[in-house]
Design a protein around this motif. Structure first.
Motif, mmCIF file in Angstrom:
data_model
loop_
_atom_site.group_PDB
_atom_site.id
_atom_site.type_symbol
_atom_site.label_atom_id
_atom_site.label_comp_id
_atom_site.label_asym_id
_atom_site.label_seq_id
_atom_site.Cartn_x
_atom_site.Cartn_y
_atom_site.Cartn_z
ATOM 1 N N ALA A 123 -6.754 7.317 -0.027
ATOM 2 C CA ALA A 123 -6.338 5.929 -0.270
ATOM 3 C C ALA A 123 -5.673 5.816 -1.636
ATOM 4 N N SER A 147 -3.009 2.982 -2.097
ATOM 5 C CA SER A 147 -3.654 1.671 -2.017
ATOM 6 C C SER A 147 -4.462 1.396 -3.271
ATOM 7 N N CYS A 148 -5.233 2.383 -3.716
ATOM 8 C CA CYS A 148 -6.026 2.234 -4.946
ATOM 9 C C CYS A 148 -5.124 1.957 -6.144
ATOM 10 N N TYR A 156 -5.722 -5.972 5.290
ATOM 11 C CA TYR A 156 -5.268 -4.603 5.071
ATOM 12 C C TYR A 156 -4.488 -4.180 6.298
ATOM 13 N N HIS A 171 -4.302 3.994 6.969
ATOM 14 C CA HIS A 171 -5.247 4.771 6.161
ATOM 15 C C HIS A 171 -5.504 4.024 4.854
ATOM 16 N N GLY A 172 -6.624 4.329 4.237
ATOM 17 C CA GLY A 172 -6.895 3.784 2.917
ATOM 18 C C GLY A 172 -7.727 2.524 2.901
ATOM 19 N N GLY A 200 0.862 -1.178 0.000
ATOM 20 C CA GLY A 200 0.000 0.000 0.000
ATOM 21 C C GLY A 200 0.895 1.222 0.000
#
Length: 178
Positions: free
Chosen positions: A154, A157-158, A116, A120-121, A91
């Protein structure tokens, strides 16, 4: 400072750093969620040749990253329903574990976030964000800004999960498409 205080501080610090890790699904749970009609999941691990890795890189626009991939074929009786491919991406600092369900035609059926570990995210777990991948293939809108929207807060991560899913879609195109 007394040694006992340092030990207590070390334990508190290590606990605080890992407090964000969340296991959402085991591999077995993800398999059942993604292929609820399946009666069996069989190991179908992949070993890509150098040429296949080049093809994946060309399709994905990303390095193939590994020649070995953990894959399960989903079956209902003798009929193959599709595949589940497992992967991890970084991430921002920590790994995100996820699974991609693929239809026999190499299109994406579903993605699930398994674990996860970032602070954050975590919004990438939302069904609305994950639904954007459904039906896509290696050559159809699998990039942030081109078929996949990012989530504020995020972004990394995205981006990294999207890149990983695009890589898996390319592997499916090269190795698994019926």
């Amino acid at each position: 400072m007394k040694p006992i205080h340092l030990a207590t501080l070390a334990v508190a610090t290590s606990t605080a750093c890992s407090a964000f890790a969340t296991q959402y699904l085991t591999v077995e749970q993800a398999q059942q969620v993604m292929f609820p009609d399946a009666t069996a999941f069989k190991d179908a691990n992949l070993q890509l040749s150098v040429e296949q890795m080049r093809q994946v890189e060309k399709l994905a626009g990303e390095p193939a990253r590994s020649a070995s991939w953990r894959v399960f074929a989903a079956y209902k009786g003798e009929a193959q329903l599709g595949y589940v491919v497992l992967d991890d991406v970084v991430g921002k600092f920590e790994l995100i574990s996820y699974a991609v369900a693929l239809n026999p035609d190499a299109s994406i059926k579903q993605i699930e976030i398994l674990a996860y570990r970032e602070s954050h995210g975590f919004e990438i777990k939302s069904p609305a964000w994950r639904k954007q991948f459904v039906g896509k293939t290696a050559s159809s809108g699998l990039s942030i800004g081109d078929g996949i929207s990012s989530i504020s807060g995020a972004t990394l991560s995205c981006t990294h999960v999207t890149d990983g899913v695009r890589r898996i879609a390319a592997i499916a195109q090269v190795m698994l498409k019926k």
